[in-house]
Design a protein around this motif. Structure first.
Motif, PDB file in Angstrom:
ATOM      1  N   TRP A 195       0.806  -1.213   0.000  1.00  0.00           N
ATOM      2  CA  TRP A 195       0.000   0.000   0.000  1.00  0.00           C
ATOM      3  C   TRP A 195       0.841   1.265   0.000  1.00  0.00           C
ATOM      4  O   TRP A 195       0.479   2.262  -0.614  1.00  0.00           O
ATOM      5  N   ASP A 196       1.961   1.254   0.725  1.00  0.00           N
ATOM      6  CA  ASP A 196       2.669   2.504   0.993  1.00  0.00           C
ATOM      7  C   ASP A 196       4.158   2.238   1.113  1.00  0.00           C
ATOM      8  O   ASP A 196       4.580   1.102   1.407  1.00  0.00           O
ATOM      9  N   LEU A 197       4.962   3.258   0.897  1.00  0.00           N
ATOM     10  CA  LEU A 197       6.404   3.161   1.118  1.00  0.00           C
ATOM     11  C   LEU A 197       6.955   4.525   1.477  1.00  0.00           C
ATOM     12  O   LEU A 197       6.360   5.565   1.173  1.00  0.00           O
ATOM     13  N   SER A 198       8.111   4.519   2.145  1.00  0.00           N
ATOM     14  CA  SER A 198       8.719   5.742   2.631  1.00  0.00           C
ATOM     15  C   SER A 198      10.214   5.509   2.809  1.00  0.00           C
ATOM     16  O   SER A 198      10.662   4.363   2.934  1.00  0.00           O
ATOM     17  N   VAL A 199      10.985   6.593   2.821  1.00  0.00           N
ATOM     18  CA  VAL A 199      12.436   6.516   2.982  1.00  0.00           C
ATOM     19  C   VAL A 199      12.804   7.228   4.282  1.00  0.00           C
ATOM     20  O   VAL A 199      12.250   8.288   4.602  1.00  0.00           O
ATOM     21  N   THR A 200      13.741   6.640   5.027  1.00  0.00           N
ATOM     22  CA  THR A 200      14.160   7.235   6.303  1.00  0.00           C
ATOM     23  C   THR A 200      14.813   8.590   6.072  1.00  0.00           C
ATOM     24  O   THR A 200      15.433   8.846   5.029  1.00  0.00           O
ATOM     25  N   SER A 236       2.404  -6.993   7.375  1.00  0.00           N
ATOM     26  CA  SER A 236       3.782  -6.721   7.789  1.00  0.00           C
ATOM     27  C   SER A 236       4.296  -5.439   7.143  1.00  0.00           C
ATOM     28  O   SER A 236       3.763  -4.962   6.137  1.00  0.00           O
ATOM     29  N   ALA A 237       5.356  -4.895   7.753  1.00  0.00           N
ATOM     30  CA  ALA A 237       6.136  -3.799   7.176  1.00  0.00           C
ATOM     31  C   ALA A 237       7.580  -4.264   7.094  1.00  0.00           C
ATOM     32  O   ALA A 237       8.052  -4.995   7.971  1.00  0.00           O
ATOM     33  N   MET A 238       8.282  -3.858   6.035  1.00  0.00           N
ATOM     34  CA  MET A 238       9.657  -4.295   5.831  1.00  0.00           C
ATOM     35  C   MET A 238      10.569  -3.103   5.612  1.00  0.00           C
ATOM     36  O   MET A 238      10.164  -2.089   5.029  1.00  0.00           O
ATOM     37  N   LEU A 239      11.819  -3.244   6.085  1.00  0.00           N
ATOM     38  CA  LEU A 239      12.873  -2.281   5.817  1.00  0.00           C
ATOM     39  C   LEU A 239      13.870  -2.915   4.858  1.00  0.00           C
ATOM     40  O   LEU A 239      14.276  -4.071   5.057  1.00  0.00           O
ATOM     41  N   TRP A 240      14.283  -2.157   3.827  1.00  0.00           N
ATOM     42  CA  TRP A 240      15.115  -2.692   2.751  1.00  0.00           C
ATOM     43  C   TRP A 240      16.383  -1.863   2.591  1.00  0.00           C
ATOM     44  O   TRP A 240      16.363  -0.637   2.764  1.00  0.00           O
ATOM     45  N   SER A 241      17.457  -2.547   2.195  1.00  0.00           N
ATOM     46  CA  SER A 241      18.655  -1.849   1.747  1.00  0.00           C
ATOM     47  C   SER A 241      18.385  -1.317   0.336  1.00  0.00           C
ATOM     48  O   SER A 241      18.059  -2.087  -0.574  1.00  0.00           O
ATOM     49  N   VAL A 259      20.155   5.275   5.677  1.00  0.00           N
ATOM     50  CA  VAL A 259      19.005   5.518   4.797  1.00  0.00           C
ATOM     51  C   VAL A 259      18.513   4.186   4.257  1.00  0.00           C
ATOM     52  O   VAL A 259      19.253   3.461   3.571  1.00  0.00           O
ATOM     53  N   VAL A 260      17.275   3.834   4.598  1.00  0.00           N
ATOM     54  CA  VAL A 260      16.673   2.589   4.133  1.00  0.00           C
ATOM     55  C   VAL A 260      15.268   2.879   3.613  1.00  0.00           C
ATOM     56  O   VAL A 260      14.683   3.936   3.866  1.00  0.00           O
ATOM     57  N   LEU A 261      14.739   1.912   2.880  1.00  0.00           N
ATOM     58  CA  LEU A 261      13.386   2.004   2.330  1.00  0.00           C
ATOM     59  C   LEU A 261      12.438   1.194   3.192  1.00  0.00           C
ATOM     60  O   LEU A 261      12.750   0.063   3.590  1.00  0.00           O
ATOM     61  N   GLY A 262      11.261   1.746   3.495  1.00  0.00           N
ATOM     62  CA  GLY A 262      10.247   1.038   4.260  1.00  0.00           C
ATOM     63  C   GLY A 262       9.002   0.811   3.420  1.00  0.00           C
ATOM     64  O   GLY A 262       8.583   1.689   2.660  1.00  0.00           O
ATOM     65  N   THR A 263       8.396  -0.375   3.548  1.00  0.00           N
ATOM     66  CA  THR A 263       7.184  -0.706   2.802  1.00  0.00           C
ATOM     67  C   THR A 263       6.120  -1.228   3.759  1.00  0.00           C
ATOM     68  O   THR A 263       6.428  -1.915   4.733  1.00  0.00           O
ATOM     69  N   ALA A 264       4.856  -0.910   3.443  1.00  0.00           N
ATOM     70  CA  ALA A 264       3.710  -1.360   4.244  1.00  0.00           C
ATOM     71  C   ALA A 264       2.810  -2.193   3.346  1.00  0.00           C
ATOM     72  O   ALA A 264       2.411  -1.737   2.271  1.00  0.00           O
TER      73      ALA A 264
END
Length: 524
Positions: A189-194, A209-214, A199-204
């Motif tokens: 649904w959504d994503l955001s950057v720290t 679940s929500a995930m943090l990505w390199s 600096v990582v990418l976050g997804t909802a």
């Protein structure tokens, strides 16, 4: 003997086609009762644990969907015959009709409107089916929220499928797909950057679940599994390593994270992929299979703070400037302002007539904007502690899916009415620019430095515009790259060297893009 004129012959031919179309519909309706009776007899003979009434209702719903697509298919055939006839007439003059020209005409208006309505119904149904805990949801008992997933439906790109035989005009701006982030088991649904290091990418995701990505490697660094419903949004604290997520379980969670970035991998050479409108509308979909989630990804299951006050799905949440307060938006038609340290409800922002769809905070001032299905968005001013003013923006004709601030005094709003409007906070009576598109617009984002608007669409496209409404580019989408389902959200990260724009959708993946902004503006 009188000779029949070319206009009268064309009129008679069009009349015969309409008559043939009407007969096709009539034949379909005449066999509908027989088909329905046969299907019901088959249902009675099948061994199933579902009640007969429930199975009958499901059958009726799927029959309606089948009829809708059958009508679209018939209209698509009619359009293709019209195009062939026009091209035959224009061929001696060296002219042909392109898909862009058809989009301006009235030939596909009815079919495109029907597709848009059906897409919106499926989105709303799916959000509701994934918004409740599995323990008390009838959807979970019937087959689980994962079995009735929109990812199993393909609307063939909305309007664009109607003219799928034609390529749109080519944009020569430089846009490259750099990396795909794959691991969620349902739509994102959504994503955001720290906003802090690392600096990582976050997804909802709708998979709870929500995930943090390199960003550089595409590897999952952390998975948050504290929610009992679809995770509808994710935002990061402006100065600390904390994330804020909103969920269909009627709560918002604040949780801390600690991640270690892996060694960057070399980026594949994407120089042969120009930013063209080279779209292949094949029905092939590589994302239909089950996606195996990252097995070695550490997880967090307990929130630092849980915010409870809403009586419906919490669809979005964001941090106010400074990070000491957060705002949440819900389907209970209210937005709530909370104190982060005490978890107490500070204000309940009411006034919308229908469910809220999004909320956003100003990057430097205590301002909040909320969007709603009531076709409006509201600006809430908390700069003066003693006076909390509210302004209502009217101008859309359908659900306002998102409204976001720019660094200056502008708000940009997107809607299911297929328009994006740019507003001046000092003059709220009418927008200063209007962008008209061919598909519903979801959660938009505006770049900080150049103020480029990224529009994610229901029809799988992502388009870039400037603040005056001039179209800059459309990101590449083919069978081999790009989104294969509805694109839900976009997010800019201009300071990142490899990926400065991200998008996510219901094909269960997020994509990192490299946009050559100087070249993009030079093409303007």
């Amino acid at each position: 003997m009188p000779v029949e004129s070319g206009n009268s012959a064309a009129a008679r031919q069009a009349k015969q086609k309409r008559k043939s179309h009407s007969l096709s519909i009539r034949r379909t309706n005449s066999t509908e009762q027989e088909r329905s009776g046969l299907q019901r007899d088959m249902l009675e003979g099948q061994d199933s644990k579902l009640p007969l009434s429930l199975r009958s209702n499901l059958l009726d719903l799927f029959s309606q969907i089948e009829r809708e697509f059958e009508n679209l298919y018939i209209e698509n055939l009619e359009l293709r015959r019209e195009i062939e006839t026009l091209n035959d007439r224009l061929a001696p003059d060296g002219q042909t009709f392109e898909g862009a020209d058809l989009a301006k005409g009235g030939l596909k208006t009815k079919a495109s409107h029907s597709t848009s309505q059906l897409s919106q119904k499926l989105k709303t149904t799916y959000k509701a089916s994934t918004s409740k805990p599995r323990s008390n949801s009838c959807h979970a008992r019937v087959g689980g929220t994962r079995n009735f997933s929109v990812t199993g439906w393909e609307l063939w790109g909305g309007d664009s499928w109607i003219v799928s035989s034609f390529k749109a005009t080519t944009s020569r701006a430089v846009c490259q797909l750099v990396r795909e982030y794959v691991g969620h088991r349902d739509g994102i649904w959504d994503l955001s950057v720290t906003r802090t290091q690392p600096v990582v990418l976050g997804t909802a995701s709708a998979d709870h679940s929500a995930m943090l990505w390199s960003i550089e490697t595409g590897k999952c660094l952390l998975k948050y599994m504290g929610h009992q419903g679809s995770v509808n949004s994710i935002k990061f604290h402006p100065t600390e390593q904390m994330a804020l997520t909103a969920s269909g379980d009627q709560t918002a969670h604040i949780w801390r994270y600690m991640v270690q970035l892996p060694t960057p991998q070399p980026v594949a050479d994407m120089s042969q992929t120009p930013c063209e409108d080279d779209v292949d509308f094949s029905d092939k979909d590589e994302a239909d299979g089950e996606v195996e989630g990252p097995n070695d990804c550490p997880s967090v299951r307990v929130a630092t703070t849980t915010l409870r006050s809403h009586q419906g799905v919490v669809i979005a949440a964001d941090w106010l400037v400074g990070g000491k307060q957060v705002v949440t938006a819900s389907w209970d038609r209210a937005a709530n302002l909370y104190d982060v340290e005490t978890s107490e409800l500070v204000h309940s922002l009411t006034g919308h007539d229908q469910e809220l769809t999004h909320c956003c905070t100003h990057p430097t001032q205590r301002l909040v904007v909320t969007s709603s299905r009531d076709t409006t968005f509201r600006l809430w001013d908390f700069r003066d502690p003693s006076i909390h003013s509210v302004n209502v923006f009217q101008g859309h004709t359908d659900t306002v899916t998102s409204a976001v601030f720019t660094v200056g005094d502008n708000v940009v709003s997107g809607s299911d009415d297929r328009t994006v409007k740019v507003w001046d906070l000092k003059n709220m009576r009418s927008p200063i620019a209007t962008i008209r598109t061919d598909s519903a617009v979801n959660r938009i984002s505006v770049s900080v430095n150049q103020k480029i608007i990224a529009l994610p669409h229901d029809n799988r496209q992502v388009r870039l515009f400037d603040m005056s409404g001039v179209r800059l580019a459309r990101l590449p989408r083919t069978n081999r790259q790009g989104h294969r389902r509805m694109v839900c959200c976009s997010a800019w990260c201009e300071d990142n060297a490899s990926c400065n724009l991200f998008s996510c959708g219901f094909d269960r993946q997020a994509i990192g893009w490299n946009i050559n902004i100087p070249a993009l503006l030079q093409e303007k």
